[in-house]
Write an enzyme that holds these catalytic residues in place. Sequence first.
Site, PDB file in Angstrom:
ATOM      1  N   ARG A 263       0.866  -1.187   0.000  1.00 37.17           N
ATOM      2  CA  ARG A 263       0.000   0.000   0.000  1.00 37.17           C
ATOM      3  C   ARG A 263       0.898   1.232   0.000  1.00 37.17           C
ATOM      4  NH1 ARG A 263      -4.287   2.706  -0.193  1.00 37.17           N
ATOM      5  NH2 ARG A 263      -4.537   4.641   0.955  1.00 37.17           N
ATOM      6  N   HIS A 265       0.663   4.952   0.813  1.00 38.86           N
ATOM      7  CA  HIS A 265      -0.285   5.782   1.565  1.00 38.86           C
ATOM      8  C   HIS A 265       0.266   7.190   1.717  1.00 38.86           C
ATOM      9  CE1 HIS A 265      -3.703   5.937   4.454  1.00 38.86           C
ATOM     10  NE2 HIS A 265      -2.983   6.902   5.013  1.00 38.86           N
ATOM     11  N   CYS A 268      -2.424  11.661   5.976  1.00 40.34           N
ATOM     12  CA  CYS A 268      -3.668  12.367   6.276  1.00 40.34           C
ATOM     13  C   CYS A 268      -3.758  12.412   7.787  1.00 40.34           C
ATOM     14  CB  CYS A 268      -4.862  11.648   5.662  1.00 40.34           C
ATOM     15  SG  CYS A 268      -6.430  12.389   6.154  1.00 40.34           S
ATOM     16  N   ARG A 312      -3.099  15.625  -0.308  1.00 39.20           N
ATOM     17  CA  ARG A 312      -2.657  15.529  -1.709  1.00 39.20           C
ATOM     18  C   ARG A 312      -1.506  16.492  -1.990  1.00 39.20           C
ATOM     19  NH1 ARG A 312      -8.222  16.475  -4.038  1.00 39.20           N
ATOM     20  NH2 ARG A 312      -9.435  14.964  -2.880  1.00 39.20           N
ATOM     21  N   ASP A 350      -4.580  18.136  -7.201  1.00 37.60           N
ATOM     22  CA  ASP A 350      -3.629  17.189  -6.610  1.00 37.60           C
ATOM     23  C   ASP A 350      -2.219  17.635  -6.970  1.00 37.60           C
ATOM     24  OD1 ASP A 350      -2.114  14.791  -6.041  1.00 37.60           O
ATOM     25  OD2 ASP A 350      -3.947  13.622  -6.278  1.00 37.60           O
ATOM     26  N   ARG A 352       0.606  15.628  -5.827  1.00 35.33           N
ATOM     27  CA  ARG A 352       1.467  14.564  -5.280  1.00 35.33           C
ATOM     28  C   ARG A 352       2.535  14.068  -6.252  1.00 35.33           C
ATOM     29  NH1 ARG A 352      -3.144  10.777  -2.747  1.00 35.33           N
ATOM     30  NH2 ARG A 352      -4.316  11.799  -4.414  1.00 35.33           N
TER      31      ARG A 352
HETATM   32 ZN   LIG Z   1      -7.864  11.577   4.651  1.00 28.95          ZN
END
Ligand SMILES: [Zn+2]
Length: 440
Positions: A263, A265, A268, A312, A350, A352
Amino acid sequence: MARSACYNLALNRVETLPSMNKPKPEKPAHIVLTSHPTRNGVQPLPIRWGATEPLERGPVIGTLGNSDHRNVIGTHSGSYALYRALAVASGSLQADHRADLSHTAPIVSIGPYPSWHDPAKIVSLDPFGAVVDSAYATLYEQGYDIRPTIAITKAQINLPELQEVVSSSRLVEDGTIVKAGGSLVVTKVAIDPVWYLPGIAQRLGIKEGRLRQTLFQQTGGMFPELVTRPDLHVFLPPIGGMTVYILGEPAAVADPARKLAVRVHDECNGSDVFGSDICTCRPYLVHGIEVCVQTAQQGGAGVIIYNRKEGRALGEVTKFLVYNARKRQAGGDRADAYFTRTECVAGVQDMRFQELMPDVLHWLGITRIDRFVSMSHLKSAAIAQAGIEIVEQVPIPADYIPADAQVEIAAKTAAGYYTESDIPDAEGLTRVSGRGLQEY
Ligand SMILES: [Zn+2]
């Protein structure tokens, strides 16, 4: 401070150390600009990005102690360099302090892998960043201040949600990966960013000159060498890095004969740490860890990549502004306006830049991901573009999605995120709504 002195410090023999006295704030010295090649004709050690041997490649030296030695733009520790400046300015840290690296070597070794020696495959981290103490020992003894940009250690982690998974028997305690009480044994890796500017430019499909000029301008002129030192190709950007959590045997991660779950990630804080229910981040993180543990227990391994790319990569202030705008807009928080509200505040949806994300997978020697735990088509496309095969993409189970996060999920699936559920059409999106500000 000498190495031995610091190691003694670790053994609590502090009373013999005169250097424990708080240093006096240094008088402001004359400023030496780093924006021109060194005055005495001393050339810094070259960096040959992609070279096979660490000494041939050359160390990454961002020291501020000897400007003749610097062979990069910027300095170490990402955004924390600014706290270091405050510590020096306030007199609590000696500006010439050199790290004592005794006993700091990686707990397990990772690599080298063939991808380390391809200058185009890894452009945003230093593949040798964890082994500088051994790889550059002779240079260190000659007085070069060479600092690791990667550190590898072990830990035990415990998430309440996974305790429930263990008690429901979806995961079993094996005493090795899952300990009694549901604690997980992990190998974790902290990585600071190291940008090879020609490679970053190539990855983004732009000219290196434009990249350098824009980085210079958009940081308010913080790094003049971006435009005055074309001889320096490596930049230590003042941004957050990433942490890698490995479940199972680290040796299994790069072994094509064993299954691998991954994953990727992106941070956040609101959900990951504080459990906010407006998005699916922490549930997705927990689900990712669960799939990683299952895969490790089947003889493979699992990898969680945790990127410091809050909101993001727009930052948390922007994120909270967007939350307010979403909930106050005409008709309230709606899936059909989810991305639009972000774009209104930030100018983009975004930032990222998933193009750089697969670098860490290459660093780990990954060539195939059996279970990619993500709904993001942007991430899976970037990984495929990097030449890494994804066998199966695993979406979040519907019962993991929190109450107020239906707006996010509906908007994302309609935008192309991977799902095995029904995808809402334009009319359907208008009917998916979230909590209003007055409902808290
Ligand atoms: Zn979130």
